[in-house]
Design a protein around this motif. Structure first.
Motif, mmCIF file in Angstrom:
data_model
loop_
_atom_site.group_PDB
_atom_site.id
_atom_site.type_symbol
_atom_site.label_atom_id
_atom_site.label_comp_id
_atom_site.label_asym_id
_atom_site.label_seq_id
_atom_site.Cartn_x
_atom_site.Cartn_y
_atom_site.Cartn_z
ATOM 1 N N MET A 60 0.815 -1.215 0.000
ATOM 2 C CA MET A 60 0.000 0.000 0.000
ATOM 3 C C MET A 60 0.850 1.267 0.000
ATOM 4 O O MET A 60 0.664 2.156 -0.813
ATOM 5 N N LEU A 61 1.793 1.390 0.953
ATOM 6 C CA LEU A 61 2.605 2.584 1.087
ATOM 7 C C LEU A 61 3.867 2.489 0.255
ATOM 8 O O LEU A 61 4.465 1.422 0.108
ATOM 9 N N ASN A 62 4.283 3.626 -0.277
ATOM 10 C CA ASN A 62 5.476 3.692 -1.100
ATOM 11 C C ASN A 62 6.698 3.954 -0.205
ATOM 12 O O ASN A 62 6.787 5.010 0.418
ATOM 13 N N PRO A 63 7.649 3.026 -0.129
ATOM 14 C CA PRO A 63 8.815 3.236 0.740
ATOM 15 C C PRO A 63 9.726 4.365 0.261
ATOM 16 O O PRO A 63 10.578 4.836 1.014
ATOM 17 N N ARG A 64 9.533 4.820 -0.970
ATOM 18 C CA ARG A 64 10.370 5.901 -1.509
ATOM 19 C C ARG A 64 9.641 7.252 -1.519
ATOM 20 O O ARG A 64 10.074 8.185 -2.188
ATOM 21 N N ALA A 65 8.569 7.353 -0.766
ATOM 22 C CA ALA A 65 7.842 8.619 -0.671
ATOM 23 C C ALA A 65 8.726 9.701 -0.057
ATOM 24 O O ALA A 65 9.610 9.404 0.758
ATOM 25 N N SER A 66 8.502 10.939 -0.467
ATOM 26 C CA SER A 66 9.269 12.064 0.082
ATOM 27 C C SER A 66 8.436 12.824 1.091
ATOM 28 O O SER A 66 7.217 12.969 0.936
ATOM 29 N N VAL A 67 9.075 13.315 2.150
ATOM 30 C CA VAL A 67 8.385 14.015 3.234
ATOM 31 C C VAL A 67 8.956 15.421 3.375
ATOM 32 O O VAL A 67 10.171 15.615 3.390
ATOM 33 N N SER A 68 8.077 16.395 3.471
ATOM 34 C CA SER A 68 8.478 17.776 3.720
ATOM 35 C C SER A 68 7.497 18.404 4.704
ATOM 36 O O SER A 68 6.453 17.828 5.012
ATOM 37 N N VAL A 69 7.850 19.576 5.209
ATOM 38 C CA VAL A 69 6.992 20.272 6.162
ATOM 39 C C VAL A 69 6.662 21.649 5.603
ATOM 40 O O VAL A 69 7.549 22.390 5.170
ATOM 41 N N VAL A 70 5.366 21.988 5.603
ATOM 42 C CA VAL A 70 4.907 23.324 5.223
ATOM 43 C C VAL A 70 4.480 24.017 6.503
ATOM 44 O O VAL A 70 3.692 23.483 7.282
ATOM 45 N N GLU A 71 4.995 25.225 6.727
ATOM 46 C CA GLU A 71 4.784 25.892 8.008
ATOM 47 C C GLU A 71 4.348 27.322 7.790
ATOM 48 O O GLU A 71 5.039 28.110 7.136
ATOM 49 N N ALA A 72 3.160 27.675 8.312
ATOM 50 C CA ALA A 72 2.712 29.056 8.269
ATOM 51 C C ALA A 72 3.252 29.826 9.463
ATOM 52 O O ALA A 72 3.457 31.027 9.404
ATOM 53 N N ALA A 73 3.456 29.118 10.558
ATOM 54 C CA ALA A 73 3.987 29.637 11.812
ATOM 55 C C ALA A 73 4.217 28.425 12.689
ATOM 56 O O ALA A 73 3.779 27.321 12.355
ATOM 57 N N PRO A 74 4.920 28.579 13.824
ATOM 58 C CA PRO A 74 5.142 27.412 14.681
ATOM 59 C C PRO A 74 3.866 26.695 15.098
ATOM 60 O O PRO A 74 3.892 25.500 15.388
ATOM 61 N N ASP A 75 2.732 27.425 15.124
ATOM 62 C CA ASP A 75 1.489 26.800 15.563
ATOM 63 C C ASP A 75 0.708 26.144 14.428
ATOM 64 O O ASP A 75 -0.290 25.473 14.674
ATOM 65 N N PRO A 118 -6.010 19.824 -10.326
ATOM 66 C CA PRO A 118 -5.769 20.710 -9.181
ATOM 67 C C PRO A 118 -6.907 21.686 -8.930
ATOM 68 O O PRO A 118 -7.000 22.262 -7.837
ATOM 69 N N ARG A 119 -7.798 21.862 -9.917
ATOM 70 C CA ARG A 119 -8.923 22.779 -9.738
ATOM 71 C C ARG A 119 -9.930 22.251 -8.716
ATOM 72 O O ARG A 119 -10.776 23.007 -8.242
ATOM 73 N N LEU A 120 -9.815 20.969 -8.345
ATOM 74 C CA LEU A 120 -10.702 20.405 -7.326
ATOM 75 C C LEU A 120 -10.294 20.832 -5.915
ATOM 76 O O LEU A 120 -11.069 20.681 -4.978
ATOM 77 N N GLY A 121 -9.080 21.346 -5.764
ATOM 78 C CA GLY A 121 -8.715 22.014 -4.515
ATOM 79 C C GLY A 121 -8.051 21.161 -3.464
ATOM 80 O O GLY A 121 -8.299 19.969 -3.355
ATOM 81 N N GLY A 122 -7.214 21.811 -2.654
ATOM 82 C CA GLY A 122 -6.497 21.163 -1.564
ATOM 83 C C GLY A 122 -7.162 21.402 -0.222
ATOM 84 O O GLY A 122 -8.352 21.188 -0.061
ATOM 85 N N THR A 123 -6.372 21.909 0.748
ATOM 86 C CA THR A 123 -6.879 22.091 2.111
ATOM 87 C C THR A 123 -6.434 23.453 2.641
ATOM 88 O O THR A 123 -5.265 23.830 2.496
ATOM 89 N N ASN A 124 -7.359 24.174 3.257
ATOM 90 C CA ASN A 124 -7.078 25.472 3.858
ATOM 91 C C ASN A 124 -7.017 25.360 5.375
ATOM 92 O O ASN A 124 -7.768 24.590 5.982
ATOM 93 N N PHE A 125 -6.142 26.168 5.977
ATOM 94 C CA PHE A 125 -6.008 26.240 7.432
ATOM 95 C C PHE A 125 -6.201 27.684 7.885
ATOM 96 O O PHE A 125 -5.793 28.628 7.194
#
Length: 235
Positions: free
Chosen positions: A1-16, A131-138
């Motif tokens: 199921m999971l891809n062992p070669r997946a890449s991980v990153s962090v998106v940060e608007a602020a520490p919170d 991509p026009r279907l949209g992601g996620t807003n915080f």
């Protein structure tokens, strides 16, 4: 199921407000779209949450694999010690703006009324290519906690007309800042992208083009969502 070669990153608007992004998360994402299409008639709406569409619960084995990835990716960084419970689902946003209930006009949190020693996290895996279907807003609250809590409570109790009259909020998918919330971060969608985030953050699906929403999993805004209840780390 999971891809062992997946890449991980962090998106940060602020520490919170931090979101962990896992690209190329699944080894065979197309199979999940096929699975959703095969079980299309089993998708159903739920009164238990404010999701503006239909859902299909997934087996515990799928949830456990998601939890394994959650544990390796960011569980400890979210202040959690171990996972107490997890469930997952396939989901399709299907409602047009005029079909939304007041609780779907605003952002929400995935906290499940947990006791102080517990915390919640969530994940969304995008299984669509447009991509026009949209992601996620915080979002961040702009009002005191008690006022925001009353807003959220009333969104589930008042009629659309009464809620709009009391709070000045009209029907539609929330995308921008308002008198109540500041838009803090948008995570754009990408085929086979998985995101993890603190369930206590206010968030909602970003729906820039609701006319593109479709109940067909092969064409609509199909996601695989995970929800994690965790023991909060001491200190």
């Amino acid at each position: 199921m999971l891809n062992p070669r997946a890449s991980v990153s962090v998106v940060e608007a602020a520490p919170d407000i931090r979101v962990w992004v896992v690209d190329d998360a699944l080894s065979e994402p197309e199979r999940w779209v096929e699975r959703a299409s095969q079980h299309r008639e089993a998708f159903a709406s739920s009164d238990k949450d404010a999701y503006p569409g239909v859902q299909l619960a997934l087996p515990d084995a799928v949830s456990q694999r998601l939890d394994e990835l959650f544990g390796r990716t960011c569980r400890s960084e979210l202040g959690a010690r171990r996972t107490l419970g997890v469930f997952s689902r396939l989901a399709l946003v299907t409602r047009q703006p005029e079909q939304l209930e007041p609780r779907q006009w605003i952002c929400h949190r995935d906290r499940f009324s947990l006791p102080p020693e517990q915390c919640a996290a969530a994940s969304v895996l995008y299984l669509f290519r447009d991509p026009r279907l949209g992601g996620t807003n915080f979002f961040r609250p702009r009002r005191p906690a008690m006022e925001v809590a009353r807003l959220v409570h009333d969104s589930g109790q008042l009629s659309p007309a009464d809620f709009s009259a009391r709070y000045g909020i009209t029907a539609g998918y929330m995308r921008d800042s308002s008198d109540w919330f500041e838009h803090a971060l948008n995570v754009p969608p990408r085929w086979n992208r998985l995101i993890f985030y603190d369930g206590g953050l206010f968030h909602c699906s970003d729906i820039p083009a609701p006319e593109l929403l479709d109940a067909d999993p092969a064409r609509g805004r199909l996601t695989l969502n995970g929800f994690f209840t965790c023991r909060r780390r001491a200190g």
